[in-house]
Scaffold this motif. Sequence first.
Motif, mmCIF file in Angstrom:
data_model
loop_
_atom_site.group_PDB
_atom_site.id
_atom_site.type_symbol
_atom_site.label_atom_id
_atom_site.label_comp_id
_atom_site.label_asym_id
_atom_site.label_seq_id
_atom_site.Cartn_x
_atom_site.Cartn_y
_atom_site.Cartn_z
ATOM 1 N N MET A 1 42.475 135.035 -32.688
ATOM 2 C CA MET A 1 42.257 136.460 -32.936
ATOM 3 C C MET A 1 43.159 137.354 -32.102
ATOM 4 S SD MET A 1 38.070 136.348 -32.925
ATOM 5 C CE MET A 1 37.991 135.477 -31.340
ATOM 6 N N LYS B 1 46.289 136.463 -37.295
ATOM 7 C CA LYS B 1 45.090 136.962 -37.966
ATOM 8 C C LYS B 1 45.100 136.625 -39.450
ATOM 9 C CE LYS B 1 44.076 140.652 -34.639
ATOM 10 N NZ LYS B 1 43.922 142.107 -34.403
ATOM 11 N N VAL C 1 42.931 133.588 -39.667
ATOM 12 C CA VAL C 1 41.519 133.902 -39.419
ATOM 13 C C VAL C 1 40.881 134.517 -40.659
ATOM 14 C CG1 VAL C 1 39.942 135.319 -38.066
ATOM 15 C CG2 VAL C 1 41.848 134.159 -36.928
ATOM 16 N N PHE D 1 37.941 130.120 -33.673
ATOM 17 C CA PHE D 1 38.871 131.235 -33.497
ATOM 18 C C PHE D 1 38.943 131.601 -32.015
ATOM 19 C CE2 PHE D 1 37.051 132.486 -37.860
ATOM 20 C CZ PHE D 1 37.982 131.685 -38.526
#
Length: 494
Positions: A122, A158, A161, A186
């Motif tokens: 992240m 990201k 993610v 994450f």
Amino acid sequence: MKKLLGLLVLLLVILAVTLWIRSETVFEDNQLQIKQSKQELPLDTDAAVARFAKGIQIKTISHDDPAQFNPQPFIEFRQHIKQSYPLVHQASQQKTFSEHSLLYYFPGTDNSLKPALFMGHMDVVPVDDATLDKWQQPPFSGAVVDDIIWGRGTIDDKVTVFALLESIELLLQQNKPFKRGIYLAFGHDEEIGGSQGAVKVAEYLQQQGVEFEFVLDEGGAITDGIMPGIEQPVAIVGVAEKGFVNLRLTVNSEGGHSSQPPEHTALGILSEAIVKVENAQFDTDLTFSKMTFDAVATHAPLSSRLPMANLWLLEPVVSNVMLKTPSSAASIRTTIAATMASGSSKSNILPSQASAVINFRILPGDSIESVKQHVISAIDDERVLISDFMGINPSGVSPTDSVGFKLIEKHIRQLDNDVLVAPYLVVGGTDSRYFTSLSDNVYRFMMVRLNPEGLTRFHGINEQLPVQDYLNAISFFHAMLQETSGIEMPQSSH
């Protein structure tokens, strides 16, 4: 003399013919033969892009200096994904590490199947104030302009993610139980080593006795125009990762005034030691370059195939060519980079201590200990004290015939069968390095396309991602998760 020259010419002709024949016969087309069949997903693409863009706007920045860490963006980021993906949070068991790294577990119904782990991170690197005016869109705007999403984290990482979260949310909408358990991890500090995130997650899973069928983290990508001579895009999947270690060189002396210096000051002795290390480069090893090339060789021009098919004769030539470019040099040897140095605090004071740090990226086959011994031998000076700090040994090499690799290969080619797939060595570091004790099958790949210009945007200016690339990432992970969870095991043939 004429007979000797004639014999020499004949031998050269035989050698040339042998080299050519080998270049035409040694390699086989190992690409998975599969029909392209992109799955149409019940996805509101505008909403998905908006969720991703909002995540880009949240400044989850990792700083080397712990005092600069701001937890609030990470709290906001966690709230954003919780609000955006309600089924993920309803269906999973969740655990937080060091307050910010996240682990989701979706249990499977068949305990005989090892779970699989999908990873992303992240956090993002900072944006230098000096480069702000060079960004075409503000770096944390999440702006979507001309079907391109702008901002720090759109590539690194990201995209992974959010693509994973979108994919598994869609799967959960089918209300079908997973046969194989799925973990999502994450990290919140990958960009500064992962010591409080991935390390803690891995330790916890090891304590729980978890073993994974495979692990998939960031690392490789679909490269376009990067592999010389190959016109088709090549998806490089990391099957191993270099290690690293920092060595600190320290020289102590009496110090004093610069008007009465010794023949060599502490800084002078240190400088000589650094030069000795830089001049003692590590041996080259083409193992991973050959592994990558073998996978795509039949699509390469003769100028590339001929030397790679005849390394028995031409390995020194190939190595010398690769050493001329830092990126290719890094893939065939342990690298040496002197990065930090210090001496006295004033120009007219002799340093009582001088120190420097050299960073080594360690090729599999070498180790922290062998690197240290190499440096001790190269310097060969008892006045130079050598100590190591921070470091991890290179990973093992994951196989290309496992369930995990076959799944990755299959679903890359299913999205676009013009894309070639090849294993490679990751020269940087990823969080997956901490999970190699939990699985023999650790892979590193993210579903984005990168050309030479795109490579410069990693940690650089104008990081961006085409909307279509993001949607392809969702399609890729959806297919990966669907099959991995046990709906269908991979059936493949080369």
